[in-house]
Design an enzyme around this catalytic site. Structure first.
Site: not given
Length: 269
Positions: A9, A11, A101, A186
């Site tokens: 998606n 590389r 894949d 956070t």
């Protein structure tokens, strides 16, 4: 020499196989770097005679690769699709819905089977998506089937989780922090939550395999998102093994299971 192409998606990974020998290091490119493919072809010591690959990124990338290969070395790529069986692996998944894949990575994972050992294998691949798939060796040398792909999970990958929080909320940042048991800011909270989600999915499948077979599977990892969750994975899996009184088994890194699977198909052909 046969070229091996894994178009993901985000590389593209490339390698080769020649007389059973593999490249010492695969080439990884972003989709926007496809022009570098020409330079790589020129640097090969042997002119390739064929190419085999998988593509989950759509027809545009495949067409661009085909054009380069046709123009420069006069070969066409054989684009592989999922099959009911190949290279000694039987596919229990609905092969018409299975990404090429994932299927080919199971053929690559099958090369890790120790002859005579029927311990299951579990591969967690951390890319744009995370997939966690199980391969069950048959332990039989009397048939052409060495293993069965039992299926597995699909969930957003670590980076996709990170970006979705940053783009889907008004105030949450793109987090970059190590995971912590009790996060105190956070960035740490987001990174810890994502690592916990990825690890929890792996442990879920690990326990399912353990319950099914009475033994824990051998664990393997791959994908560019692995460094984001590696520390938490090792820590949590080791603790689960200790809690159940099981021997400590490491998580083995596989640099390119899809290329490994393509090599199996290329050699068989």
């Amino acid at each position: 020499m046969k070229l091996l192409i894994d178009v993901g998606n985000t590389r593209i990974k490339l390698g080769w196989v020649r007389n059973g020998l593999r490249e010492s290091q695969s080439l990884a490119l972003g989709h926007h770097e496809i022009d570098r493919l020409s330079d790589w072809l020129e640097q090969l010591a042997t002119r390739p005679s064929a190419a085999i690959g998988v593509n989950v990124a759509g027809p545009y990338i495949a067409e661009a690769i085909d054009e380069i290969f046709t123009t420069q070395v006069n070969i066409e790529t054989e684009w592989v699709h999922s099959q009911p069986q190949a290279a000694g692996v039987r596919n229990a998944y609905d092969h018409q819905q299975l990404g090429a894949d994932r299927w080919v990575s199971m053929l690559g994972l099958a090369t890790q089977i120790t002859p005579g050992d029927d311990t299951p294998l579990l591969l967690a691949s951390f890319g744009t998506t995370t997939t966690i798939d199980t391969l069950e060796p048959t332990g039989s040398s009397e048939t052409n089937t060495a293993a069965v792909f039992l299926g597995g999970l699909i969930l957003p990958g670590p980076l996709l989780m990170t970006n979705s929080l940053a783009t889907g909320t008004a105030r949450l940042p793109v987090a970059d922090s190590p995971a912590a048991a009790f996060p105190l800011h956070t960035h740490e909270a987001i990174s810890s939550g994502i690592a916990a989600a990825q690890t929890g999915a792996l442990l879920r499948q690990w326990r399912e395999v353990l319950d099914r077979h009475g033994r824990a599977p051998r664990l393997f990892s791959s994908g560019g998102g692995w460094p984001l969750v590696e520390s938490e994975m090792h820590r949590t899996v080791a603790r689960a093994q200790a809690d159940l009184g099981l021997a400590q088994q490491p998580i083995h890194w596989l640099p390119s299971p899809v290329l490994d699977g393509l090599a199996q198909l290329a050699v068989a052909a």
